[in-house]
Design an enzyme around this catalytic site. Structure first.
Site, short mmCIF file in Angstrom:
data_model
loop_
_atom_site.label_atom_id
_atom_site.label_comp_id
_atom_site.label_asym_id
_atom_site.label_seq_id
_atom_site.Cartn_x
_atom_site.Cartn_y
_atom_site.Cartn_z
CB THR A 142 30.15 -23.10 31.42
OG1 THR A 142 29.63 -22.02 30.63
CG2 THR A 142 29.80 -24.22 30.34
CB VAL A 143 26.38 -19.51 33.47
CG1 VAL A 143 26.32 -19.71 34.99
CG2 VAL A 143 27.40 -18.68 33.15
CG ASP A 144 28.96 -18.44 29.14
OD1 ASP A 144 27.92 -17.49 29.28
OD2 ASP A 144 30.20 -18.10 29.12
CD GLU A 245 28.44 -10.84 29.45
OE1 GLU A 245 28.88 -10.00 29.97
OE2 GLU A 245 28.64 -12.18 29.57
CG LEU A 296 22.55 -9.58 41.38
CD1 LEU A 296 21.39 -8.66 41.47
CD2 LEU A 296 23.31 -9.55 42.89
#
Lengths: 420, 420
Positions: A142-144, A245, A296
């Site tokens: 997970t990028v999170d 975000e 991106l």
């Protein structure tokens, strides 16, 4: 025990290195032909299992599988499809077991975040009770960076590197322009609940570049924020803002949800960066540029962290080794031993402890004013962005692999999924 | 002739390689100490000359100057400040000559786009008539690639590479997600009048990736565009859209100018990508992601084109060589000899032919439907993104240089600039 096949699937938002984990799983499994039969992959994640749309990875050459290590996104397709509780989604869990049984699958490698850890855990439970035991191993992704127990998650180090590099470069740009033109640059990054990605913008702290970070963990205070930006512009002549975000007001509304409408009354697809930019422009009257990195950032394999790629691969390999040792309902983890020099070892966590736990930024990682990172956070993040792992280029573009993804013949009747 | 000093300034929007040209100018000038005295730079471009705020580049070490080659943005500061006609801005042109005279400056190297070519030309004219001849040499720089005569402009190749790589990576991402989630990814790129940057998204044509491009040269036709996107999604399951910021309606209104207002009635800072995304969502009802690359694209030194870096350096070097040979009011250019293998030589153009001419995409570079590039365009673009020229990394981040930028003692009275 008769040799069984293995099944691998990718889940949720993809990353720059999830295929490196796939590579680790498949290359390691291929080395154990005595114990592991065929290695199937789910076309579009768990949906592939539900619809019996399996891919025979045995049709891919060794070099194609090796190329996965430096190819971003999900080579077999991913999906956003959450299985609910065993009660609500029982039919689907049972279907999974049926498909596994029909294809003699004994191990389920599920490569994803918190939701998929939960699914993986439930499959293992149900399989036991249905008398068709499946070894369910979760491979973290997970990028999170919000999974518990593991020190970090594959995918995060690369997006952190992308954000740090981009913030540095754009800050050099706005610094050049600030005397007569743009004074503030706003970059929006991912992170709906946890501010790990935004925190990476703080890694420039030693470069004497003014960066103001807006975390989801800190309730947005417009007055304080504008004062901070204004002070940075006074001091440095320019300022860079990194906004997550997930940055939100006290009532929980995201900054991006401004009820923005175009001239025709259509709701506009949000973006926190243009909202923040508009706010600063109204208050300070200076020229602003803004960017939204969106996909991106998480697909930027060209600037992946070498540490991240290595760990993604190692965790894929470790998942297979755990299966070979008879483990079930577990996830290999990164256990940090030291920050400097960076040392870690591969550990293991029980899925019952991983499922449905979200790891936020600790309080002592965010600076007292709420707009930056602490030294402790910097010590945590720095090792994760170390090293470059460039893909091969052909004709000026990265030579990313697209697999053949040959389908396995179906054996069961079609299955109608509830919703996708 | 007594040895004179040289002056170098950066103008307009910066790029990933404008400092490589600065490096070419300074390193070459340093090799000719017998003919060129001190090398001054303007702090914040031409403003530095007007306000007599000169930087003594002699205070920078050889290694700091060498590091400029791999550092993005404008190391001496740039500016957006256009000198008008000789009549309107005469006081300022005269001031420039005064400053050049006071600091014994005989050569003026101006590194910029169309506007600065014009300024450079006028300075050379006026200097002649005022009896203090200045050799004015323009060094081309613009991500927009819109200068005439030269085959391409330093800065463009790198942003083209960034856009091509990013489009490829994000397309892999959306392809992975498309079965259950995002089906369309929209990337907004720079290019107010010319679509060169957007065209780079078309370089993926051989990767079987559906890309729809919106050029500023083609009037936006919403119906045709939505049909095209819809067809691509039907055929491939997903689609990537690259939209130029300059894409506009038949009446000249940019897509970004939708009269968008937030709930409080504040005008929102525009963005073509969210507008296009909203449009597609309304029409097709599918999930969309969008990104706005903004400064990220032009400052992305980490993925610069090796060809571009090389040419930027060579044109800086050529500018000095032209000066040494006695040239005036000229600009070194790239003259393409062949596409495959890519061969070029350094040429020279008269500034009178460069100033105020904007080079758009030729009609035969845009495909018949207006949404893609032709084979001819691909042959033009491909050599420009060739090769990687990675910066050195320290601690996971590029080791970009920040110069000392030591000021030269002033000799004149302060000068009030008209507006900045």
């Amino acid at each position: 025990m008769a040799k069984k096949n293995a099944f691998y699937a990718q889940s949720g938002g993809v990353t720059a290195v999830i295929n490196a984990s796939a590579c680790g799983v498949i290359e390691t499994a291929r080395k154990h032909k005595d114990k592991i039969g065929k290695i199937y992959a789910g076309r579009n994640g768990i949906l592939g299992a539900l619809t019996e749309d399996l891919i025979d990875t045995g049709k891919e050459s060794d070099s194609a599988i090796a190329a996965l290590r430096s190819t971003p996104a999900g080579a077999f397709g991913s999906c956003r499809y959450k299985l609910k509780s065993l009660e609500t989604s029982r039919r689907e869990y049972e279907r999974l077991i049926e498909v596994f049984k029909a294809h003699n699958i004994g191990t389920f490698f599920y490569n994803g975040g918190g939701d998929s850890a939960d699914t993986c855990f439930k499959i293992s439970q149900l399989a036991q009770s249905l008398g068709y035991p499946i070894q369910a191993i979760h491979v973290p992704k997970t990028v999170d960076n919000d999974l518990p127990i593991t020190d970090c998650c594959p995918g995060f180090g690369s997006v952190a590197k992308y954000v740090a590099v981009s913030t540095l470069e754009a800050s050099f740009d706005v610094r050049s322009m600030s005397s007569t033109s743009t004074k503030i640059f706003v970059l929006e990054v991912m992170g709906r609940h946890a501010g790990w990605i935004a925190a990476a913008g703080g890694l420039l702290v030693d470069h004497n570049i003014p960066v103001v970070i807006l975390f989801p963990e800190v309730v947005f205070d417009q007055k304080k924020f504008l004062e901070r930006v204004s002070a940075k512009v006074k001091q440095h002549g320019y300022c860079t803002v990194v906004v997550s975000e997930g940055c939100h007001h006290a009532d929980g509304r995201y900054l991006a949800e401004q009820g923005t409408r175009d001239a025709f009354g259509h709701a506009q697809l949000g973006g926190a960066a243009p909202v923040v930019a508009g706010m600063i422009k109204d208050a300070l009257g200076v020229k602003i540029h803004w960017a939204v990195a969106d996909y991106l950032q998480r697909s930027a394999r060209h600037i992946a962290s070498k540490t991240d790629v290595k760990q993604a691969y190692e965790l894929g390999r470790a998942a297979v080794n755990l299966a070979l040792k008879g483990h079930n309902a577990v996830m290999p983890t990164i256990e940090r031993i030291s920050d400097v020099p960076y040392k870690y070892r591969i550990g293991v966590a029980d899925l019952k402890d991983v499922a449905n736990v979200e790891k936020f930024m600790p309080k002592n990682f965010i600076s007292a004013d709420g707009f930056g990172i602490t030294e402790k956070c910097k010590r945590y993040l720095t090792p994760l962005i170390q090293g470059e792992d460039y893909p091969r280029y052909v004709g000026g573009l990265p030579d990313y692999v697209t697999l053949k993804n040959v389908a396995v013949a179906k054996k069961l009747k079609p299955f109608k999924i509830q919703s996708a």
